[in-house]
Motif scaffolding. Structure first.
Motif, short mmCIF file in Angstrom:
data_model
loop_
_atom_site.label_atom_id
_atom_site.label_comp_id
_atom_site.label_asym_id
_atom_site.label_seq_id
_atom_site.Cartn_x
_atom_site.Cartn_y
_atom_site.Cartn_z
N GLY A 153 46.69 37.11 45.35
CA GLY A 153 45.51 36.25 45.47
C GLY A 153 44.22 37.06 45.57
O GLY A 153 43.21 36.72 44.94
N LEU A 154 44.27 38.16 46.33
CA LEU A 154 43.09 39.01 46.43
C LEU A 154 42.76 39.66 45.09
O LEU A 154 41.60 39.70 44.68
N ALA A 155 43.77 40.16 44.40
CA ALA A 155 43.54 40.81 43.11
C ALA A 155 42.98 39.82 42.09
O ALA A 155 42.01 40.11 41.39
N ILE A 156 43.58 38.64 42.03
CA ILE A 156 43.10 37.62 41.10
C ILE A 156 41.69 37.17 41.49
O ILE A 156 40.83 36.96 40.63
N GLY A 157 41.45 37.04 42.79
CA GLY A 157 40.12 36.65 43.26
C GLY A 157 39.05 37.66 42.88
O GLY A 157 37.95 37.29 42.45
N VAL A 158 39.37 38.95 43.00
CA VAL A 158 38.40 39.99 42.62
C VAL A 158 38.12 39.94 41.13
O VAL A 158 36.96 39.99 40.70
N VAL A 159 39.18 39.81 40.32
CA VAL A 159 39.01 39.76 38.87
C VAL A 159 38.20 38.52 38.48
O VAL A 159 37.27 38.61 37.68
N LEU A 160 38.55 37.36 39.04
CA LEU A 160 37.81 36.14 38.70
C LEU A 160 36.36 36.21 39.16
O LEU A 160 35.47 35.68 38.49
N THR A 161 36.12 36.84 40.31
CA THR A 161 34.74 36.99 40.78
C THR A 161 33.94 37.81 39.79
O THR A 161 32.79 37.48 39.47
N GLN A 162 34.55 38.87 39.28
CA GLN A 162 33.85 39.73 38.31
C GLN A 162 33.63 39.02 36.97
O GLN A 162 32.60 39.18 36.34
#
Length: 173
Positions: A153-162
């Motif tokens: 979730g954190l990894a996907i969240g960082v990618v989606l934020t970018q």
């Protein structure tokens, strides 16, 4: 049906978080119940495919699953009561109860029981002497799944934020 709302879970204290969660759960109750019913149906159909001696086809397993799913849901609800009671007694008894009642769905389908209370006794009998082992296994699996889910979730969240901005990243978290 209303629109499914994401749960943000942003709160400054536990009481605020619980209130937000209750509000989210009430707004999405129909979807939550639908997912729980479909999951029970799917688990039952898979158990029928694995345990039925007559080796049914997928279509036959799905038809039989429609019959067993309501019984499984009732049995799961009945098992939830002693689990919650055990969890209120400092978690350890709840873990033991979860270990002893882990096989209720398997017992219900494997022995073709029609009474939702019967698999509780069967599971309790089958797991005799292994309640703590099963509870430990479930705890390890739960913690591992939680860690994987959190990191993903954190990894996907960082990618989606970018890629799509803060709102998309917050939705993933």
């Amino acid at each position: 049906l209303t629109t499914l709302r994401p749960f943000t879970g942003v709160a400054s204290n536990v009481d605020e978080f619980v209130a937000q969660y209750e509000q989210w759960a009430n707004a999405n109750l129909i979807y939550i119940l639908l997912v729980l019913a479909l999951a029970a149906f799917g688990r039952v159909a898979m158990l029928i495919l694995l345990l039925a001696p007559e080796r049914p086809t997928v279509a036959e397993a799905l038809k039989a699953g429609m019959f067993f799913a309501p019984i499984v849901i009732l049995a799961d609800l009945l098992a939830f009561v002693p689990f919650v009671f055990g969890m209120t007694l400092f978690i350890i008894p709840g873990l033991y109860v979860a270990g002893r009642l882990f096989l209720i769905e398997t017992a219900l389908v494997g022995e073709r029981l029609r009474n939702p209370l019967a698999p509780l006794g069967v599971s309790w009998r089958i797991t005799r002497g292994n309640g703590w082992r099963i509870a430990l296994m479930l705890t390890v699996i739960f913690i591992g799944a939680y860690l994987v889910q959190t990191e993903l979730g954190l990894a996907i969240g960082v990618v989606l934020t970018q890629l799509a901005g803060r709102e998309a990243g917050d939705f993933a978290l």
